[in-house]
Write an enzyme that holds these catalytic residues in place. Sequence first.
Site, PDB file in Angstrom:
ATOM      1  CB  ILE A  18      -0.946  -0.023   1.222  1.00  0.00           C
ATOM      2  CG1 ILE A  18      -1.990  -1.149   1.056  1.00  0.00           C
ATOM      3  CG2 ILE A  18      -1.625   1.321   1.418  1.00  0.00           C
ATOM      4  CD1 ILE A  18      -2.837  -1.415   2.297  1.00  0.00           C
ATOM      5  CB  ALA A  80       5.585   1.446   8.509  1.00  0.00           C
ATOM      6  CG  ASN A 138     -10.275 -10.723  12.240  1.00  0.00           C
ATOM      7  OD1 ASN A 138     -11.324 -11.382  12.239  1.00  0.00           O
ATOM      8  ND2 ASN A 138      -9.328 -10.885  11.343  1.00  0.00           N
ATOM      9  CE1 TYR A 144      -2.350  -4.856  11.337  1.00  0.00           C
ATOM     10  CE2 TYR A 144      -4.679  -5.353  11.152  1.00  0.00           C
ATOM     11  CZ  TYR A 144      -3.541  -4.799  10.628  1.00  0.00           C
ATOM     12  OH  TYR A 144      -3.573  -4.170   9.414  1.00  0.00           O
TER      13      TYR A 144
HETATM   14  P1  NDP Z   1       3.117  -4.996   3.522  1.00  0.00           P
HETATM   15  O1  NDP Z   1       3.431  -6.137   4.419  1.00  0.00           O
HETATM   16  O2  NDP Z   1       3.025  -5.203   2.047  1.00  0.00           O
HETATM   17  O3  NDP Z   1       4.121  -3.776   3.786  1.00  0.00           O
HETATM   18  C1  NDP Z   1       4.423  -3.372   5.099  1.00  0.00           C
HETATM   19  C2  NDP Z   1       5.275  -2.134   5.034  1.00  0.00           C
HETATM   20  O4  NDP Z   1       5.598  -1.700   6.357  1.00  0.00           O
HETATM   21  C3  NDP Z   1       6.609  -2.392   4.317  1.00  0.00           C
HETATM   22  O5  NDP Z   1       6.924  -1.266   3.558  1.00  0.00           O
HETATM   23  C4  NDP Z   1       7.579  -2.540   5.479  1.00  0.00           C
HETATM   24  O6  NDP Z   1       8.913  -2.221   5.157  1.00  0.00           O
HETATM   25  C5  NDP Z   1       7.010  -1.505   6.436  1.00  0.00           C
HETATM   26  N1  NDP Z   1       7.494  -1.715   7.799  1.00  0.00           N
HETATM   27  C6  NDP Z   1       7.168  -2.706   8.644  1.00  0.00           C
HETATM   28  N2  NDP Z   1       7.835  -2.552   9.808  1.00  0.00           N
HETATM   29  C7  NDP Z   1       8.585  -1.439   9.683  1.00  0.00           C
HETATM   30  C8  NDP Z   1       9.485  -0.753  10.537  1.00  0.00           C
HETATM   31  N3  NDP Z   1       9.753  -1.188  11.780  1.00  0.00           N
HETATM   32  N4  NDP Z   1      10.058   0.380  10.085  1.00  0.00           N
HETATM   33  C9  NDP Z   1       9.811   0.841   8.839  1.00  0.00           C
HETATM   34  N5  NDP Z   1       8.978   0.230   7.978  1.00  0.00           N
HETATM   35  C10 NDP Z   1       8.369  -0.897   8.394  1.00  0.00           C
HETATM   36  O7  NDP Z   1       1.748  -4.435   4.091  1.00  0.00           O
HETATM   37  P2  NDP Z   1       0.580  -3.593   3.406  1.00  0.00           P
HETATM   38  O8  NDP Z   1       1.111  -2.746   2.335  1.00  0.00           O
HETATM   39  O9  NDP Z   1      -0.531  -4.507   3.149  1.00  0.00           O
HETATM   40  O10 NDP Z   1       0.150  -2.711   4.669  1.00  0.00           O
HETATM   41  C11 NDP Z   1       0.393  -1.318   4.778  1.00  0.00           C
HETATM   42  C12 NDP Z   1      -0.455  -0.795   5.922  1.00  0.00           C
HETATM   43  O11 NDP Z   1      -1.827  -1.043   5.637  1.00  0.00           O
HETATM   44  C13 NDP Z   1      -0.173  -1.480   7.261  1.00  0.00           C
HETATM   45  O12 NDP Z   1      -0.235  -0.518   8.290  1.00  0.00           O
HETATM   46  C14 NDP Z   1      -1.298  -2.469   7.391  1.00  0.00           C
HETATM   47  O13 NDP Z   1      -1.575  -2.774   8.729  1.00  0.00           O
HETATM   48  C15 NDP Z   1      -2.433  -1.705   6.731  1.00  0.00           C
HETATM   49  N6  NDP Z   1      -3.509  -2.551   6.271  1.00  0.00           N
HETATM   50  C16 NDP Z   1      -3.308  -3.530   5.319  1.00  0.00           C
HETATM   51  C17 NDP Z   1      -4.353  -4.323   4.917  1.00  0.00           C
HETATM   52  C18 NDP Z   1      -4.209  -5.407   3.907  1.00  0.00           C
HETATM   53  O14 NDP Z   1      -5.152  -6.198   3.734  1.00  0.00           O
HETATM   54  N7  NDP Z   1      -3.111  -5.510   3.178  1.00  0.00           N
HETATM   55  C19 NDP Z   1      -5.691  -4.170   5.500  1.00  0.00           C
HETATM   56  C20 NDP Z   1      -5.791  -3.115   6.469  1.00  0.00           C
HETATM   57  C21 NDP Z   1      -4.736  -2.344   6.825  1.00  0.00           C
HETATM   58  P3  NDP Z   1       9.965  -3.429   4.817  1.00  0.00           P
HETATM   59  O15 NDP Z   1       9.549  -4.003   3.498  1.00  0.00           O
HETATM   60  O16 NDP Z   1      11.261  -2.709   4.734  1.00  0.00           O
HETATM   61  O17 NDP Z   1       9.854  -4.396   5.965  1.00  0.00           O
END
Ligand code: NDP
Length: 237
Positions: A18, A80, A138, A144
């Site tokens: 996202i 993130a 959930n 979460y």
């Molecule tokens: P992804 O798992 O595809 O991406 C997660 C992102 O968060 C990556 O860019 C990752 O970076 C980054 N990240 C995680 N931990 C850290 C950290 N400690 N410091 C910096 N960056 C970090 O997830 P999504 O794109 O699906 O999710 C994005 C957001 O949307 C999240 O907050 C998620 O909870 C929310 N969301 C997603 C849904 C879904 O169905 N996909 C539904 C509802 C909400 P890196 O690659 O470097 O680890």
Amino acid sequence: MLGFEDKVVVVTGGNRGIGAAIVALLENLGAKVAYNYRSSPGEAGTLPIQADVTKPDEMAAMMEQVEAERGPVYGVVCNAGITRDGLAPNLTQDDWDQGIDINLTGSWNAVKAVLPKMYERKEGALVFISSIVGEHGNIGQANYAASKGAVISLAKALALEGARYGVRANTVAPGFIETDMLKPIPEKVQEKIIRQIPMRRFGKPEEIAWACAFLLSPEACCVITGETVAVNGGHHT
Ligand code: NDP
């Protein structure tokens, strides 16, 4: 378009999923975008910075670098996030801590690093990425749900406080979106979830990005603050 010309926006976790879609859309709309990542920078042609959202000093250094290289930060998208799932009795202390530290405290660290400057400049827009799980809970996601519900409350508090300083704070609550985050969910469970979604499909990262762009926009959205926008295909239960 939408008033983003010369506006600097920082997206956390902008390297994939996202976050990457938000980065790409904001760039197309004319914003100057920077983002952070933890593992690898991704492919966006903008300003990627390695910084962990759980580390306040790294977030502060990132914001300083962005302001030095791009100009005053107008917007922050706290995107993130992680999941560490399990039925509540099985969640480890580390599962709990990681969920809260990254999803909630990480969002706070990103905002805290630049909020004093926004208040001083009397301009800013914050968008927090929560989740349908933050609104409704959930099974297997107590950590979460707690972190994502708290993010909504954080946005509401900052909206009240920031209004007099010209800083808006809103939340986007995605339903299930096609990214790596869905991969651990077994196919049969995914099919069951889709049957519960009135529009009968998962969302796409770009559809979350448009909601963020609207809420950030200084032209389209100048008096909306403290709001939570659900982007979930009608999946409100
Ligand atoms: P992804 O798992 O595809 O991406 C997660 C992102 O968060 C990556 O860019 C990752 O970076 C980054 N990240 C995680 N931990 C850290 C950290 N400690 N410091 C910096 N960056 C970090 O997830 P999504 O794109 O699906 O999710 C994005 C957001 O949307 C999240 O907050 C998620 O909870 C929310 N969301 C997603 C849904 C879904 O169905 N996909 C539904 C509802 C909400 P890196 O690659 O470097 O680890």
